[in-house]
Write a protein that holds these residues in place. Structure first.
Motif, short mmCIF file in Angstrom:
data_model
loop_
_atom_site.label_atom_id
_atom_site.label_comp_id
_atom_site.label_asym_id
_atom_site.label_seq_id
_atom_site.Cartn_x
_atom_site.Cartn_y
_atom_site.Cartn_z
N ARG A 33 59.16 79.68 31.10
CA ARG A 33 58.28 80.78 30.71
C ARG A 33 59.09 82.02 30.36
NH1 ARG A 33 54.75 82.61 35.47
NH2 ARG A 33 54.07 80.43 35.30
N THR A 34 60.13 82.30 31.17
CA THR A 34 60.93 83.50 30.96
C THR A 34 61.70 83.45 29.66
OG1 THR A 34 61.19 83.76 33.36
CG2 THR A 34 62.75 84.94 31.96
N TRP A 35 62.28 82.27 29.35
CA TRP A 35 63.16 82.16 28.19
C TRP A 35 62.50 81.46 27.00
CZ3 TRP A 35 66.97 85.34 28.76
CH2 TRP A 35 67.48 85.60 30.03
N GLY A 36 61.23 81.16 27.09
CA GLY A 36 60.51 80.55 25.97
C GLY A 36 60.94 79.13 25.67
N ILE A 37 61.26 78.36 26.71
CA ILE A 37 61.68 76.97 26.53
C ILE A 37 60.46 76.06 26.54
CG2 ILE A 37 63.06 75.09 27.51
CD1 ILE A 37 64.77 77.26 28.87
N ASP A 38 60.38 75.14 25.61
CA ASP A 38 59.29 74.19 25.55
C ASP A 38 59.46 73.17 26.67
OD1 ASP A 38 57.34 72.28 24.99
OD2 ASP A 38 57.69 72.32 22.83
N VAL A 39 58.47 73.08 27.56
CA VAL A 39 58.54 72.15 28.69
C VAL A 39 58.72 70.71 28.22
CG1 VAL A 39 57.28 71.26 30.69
CG2 VAL A 39 57.18 73.68 30.15
N ASN A 40 58.17 70.40 27.07
CA ASN A 40 58.26 69.03 26.54
C ASN A 40 59.69 68.65 26.16
OD1 ASN A 40 55.45 68.51 26.75
ND2 ASN A 40 55.10 69.66 24.86
N ASP A 41 60.57 69.65 26.02
CA ASP A 41 61.96 69.36 25.65
C ASP A 41 62.82 69.01 26.87
OD1 ASP A 41 61.45 69.83 22.99
OD2 ASP A 41 62.05 71.93 23.06
N LEU A 42 62.27 69.19 28.07
CA LEU A 42 63.05 68.91 29.28
C LEU A 42 63.22 67.41 29.47
CD1 LEU A 42 61.40 71.42 31.79
CD2 LEU A 42 63.52 71.72 30.49
N ILE A 43 64.39 67.02 29.97
CA ILE A 43 64.66 65.62 30.30
C ILE A 43 64.09 65.35 31.69
CG2 ILE A 43 66.43 63.87 30.66
CD1 ILE A 43 68.22 65.44 28.77
N LYS A 44 63.23 64.37 31.80
CA LYS A 44 62.56 64.07 33.06
C LYS A 44 63.31 62.98 33.82
CE LYS A 44 58.13 65.21 30.94
NZ LYS A 44 56.82 64.69 30.49
N GLY A 45 63.13 62.98 35.13
CA GLY A 45 63.75 61.96 35.95
C GLY A 45 64.58 62.56 37.07
N VAL A 46 65.16 61.69 37.87
CA VAL A 46 65.99 62.09 39.01
C VAL A 46 67.44 61.78 38.68
CG1 VAL A 46 66.49 61.69 41.44
CG2 VAL A 46 64.11 61.74 40.66
N ARG A 47 68.30 62.80 38.79
CA ARG A 47 69.70 62.66 38.44
C ARG A 47 70.48 62.04 39.60
NH1 ARG A 47 72.54 64.98 34.43
NH2 ARG A 47 70.84 66.46 34.02
N CYS A 48 71.38 61.11 39.28
CA CYS A 48 72.21 60.48 40.30
C CYS A 48 73.14 61.51 40.92
CB CYS A 48 73.03 59.33 39.70
SG CYS A 48 74.16 58.55 40.88
N THR A 49 73.18 61.56 42.23
CA THR A 49 74.03 62.51 42.94
C THR A 49 75.49 62.09 42.94
OG1 THR A 49 73.48 61.38 45.02
CG2 THR A 49 72.15 63.29 44.43
N GLU A 50 75.78 60.90 42.44
CA GLU A 50 77.15 60.40 42.43
C GLU A 50 77.77 60.48 41.04
OE1 GLU A 50 80.67 58.87 44.02
OE2 GLU A 50 78.87 59.61 45.02
N CYS A 51 77.09 59.94 40.01
CA CYS A 51 77.67 59.88 38.67
C CYS A 51 76.94 60.76 37.65
CB CYS A 51 77.70 58.43 38.17
SG CYS A 51 76.06 57.77 37.71
N ASN A 52 75.88 61.45 38.09
CA ASN A 52 75.10 62.36 37.24
C ASN A 52 74.23 61.66 36.21
OD1 ASN A 52 75.39 65.03 38.12
ND2 ASN A 52 77.39 65.21 37.19
N TRP A 53 74.11 60.35 36.29
CA TRP A 53 73.22 59.61 35.38
C TRP A 53 71.78 60.06 35.62
CZ3 TRP A 53 74.14 56.14 31.49
CH2 TRP A 53 73.05 55.43 31.01
N MET A 54 71.06 60.31 34.53
CA MET A 54 69.67 60.73 34.65
C MET A 54 68.76 59.51 34.61
SD MET A 54 67.47 63.09 35.07
CE MET A 54 68.12 64.70 34.61
N GLY A 55 68.03 59.27 35.69
CA GLY A 55 67.09 58.17 35.71
C GLY A 55 67.24 57.25 36.90
N MET A 56 67.44 57.82 38.09
CA MET A 56 67.47 56.98 39.30
C MET A 56 66.11 56.31 39.49
SD MET A 56 69.67 59.15 42.13
CE MET A 56 70.20 57.70 43.06
#
Length: 281
Positions: free
Chosen positions: A174-197
């Motif tokens: 909201r503050t910076w005018g970012i489209d929520v739909n552009d966000l990458i969804k999912g849970v990031r791996c705490t070990e290798c940073n892969w998105m999509g646990m």
């Protein structure tokens, strides 16, 4: 350890042979809000240090400006360029000083807080370094001219601290005018940073490195409150964490220090401001 804490540790360890002060996490206003991770003020110059805690192969690109990060598993991420952030902070600090009839040289540098980052393509306009390089960088800066007296330096320190404010940028979309739909969804791996646990029985597992972490969702939920909204519903949680079961989403949110409002399907969860102020590593 966060990047700002690493930099602060350097200044706790080393001192320099001239009058100076170091101010951390300054939130200032000058034709808009801006935040400075670390600001060294002296009679000779001001130094802005922009801290980044990013692992992987880093390329500082131009046309357009961005920071590309490649991980060992081939994942490619793109961030706002620290060069752009630093240039913006320098210009806004110059305007802040100008409004107070002060004219002092301002220099800047990007500090990478982890040795797990490798510079493939360095920035052109600013120095980039690891925290251990900070003392040498400061010692090498020219001090032939003094633009302030010792008394004026102290007055500047006080003015900066008095003008510091608790700017609250969340939710950032909201503050910076970012489209929520552009966000990458999912849970990031705490070990290798892969998105999509993937959610398995009361645990999270990374399909890339098979690492498991029961608390991996905590950072993702905090990120949602930082980025998207003040309240989270069960549907919001399932959508952002890519979950199928509403019972799982409820259990995860109940397991965090969230304030619940309403009952049943209309229940919404809020996160205390203090939790958001602890910026994620």
């Amino acid at each position: 350890m966060k990047g700002e804490e690493v930099v602060e540790g350097i200044f706790n360890k080393y001192t320099f042979p001239f009058n100076y002060y170091v101010l951390f996490n300054l939130n200032l206003s000058s034709d808009g809000y801006f935040q400075i991770d670390a600001l060294v003020i002296s009679q000779h110059y001001l130094l802005i240090l922009e801290s980044k805690n990013i692992i992987g192969e880093l390329s500082f690109e131009r046309n357009p400006f961005c920071l590309k990060r490649k991980l060992g598993n081939g994942q490619l991420d793109i961030f706002e360029s620290p060069e752009v952030q630093l240039d913006r902070n320098i210009k806004m600090l110059q305007r802040w000083l100008s409004k107070r009839s002060l004219n002092i040289p301002i220099i800047g540098a990007v500090v990478l807080s982890t040795m797990k980052s490798e510079i493939v393509k360095p920035p052109i306009s600013h120095t980039i370094m690891y925290p251990s390089n900070i003392p040498n960088f400061i010692w090498e800066q020219p001090r032939d001219n003094a633009f302030m007296t010792a008394e004026q330096l102290e007055e500047l320190r006080i003015s900066l601290l008095l003008d510091h404010n608790d700017y609250y940028p969340y939710p950032m979309c909201r503050t910076w005018g970012i489209d929520v739909n552009d966000l990458i969804k999912g849970v990031r791996c705490t070990e290798c940073n892969w998105m999509g646990m993937k959610r398995i029985i009361r645990n999270w597992q990374c399909p890339n490195c098979l690492h498991q972490n029961k608390e991996a969702h905590v950072s993702a939920i905090k990120e949602w409150f930082m980025l998207v909204g003040d309240e989270m519903t069960n549907n919001d949680c399932r959508n952002f964490l890519q979950l199928e079961m509403s019972q799982t989403a409820n259990r995860l949110m109940h397991g965090m220090e969230l304030k619940s409002v309403g009952f049943g399907k209309s229940t919404k969860y809020k996160m205390e401001r203090g939790m958001l102020d602890k910026i994620l590593e």
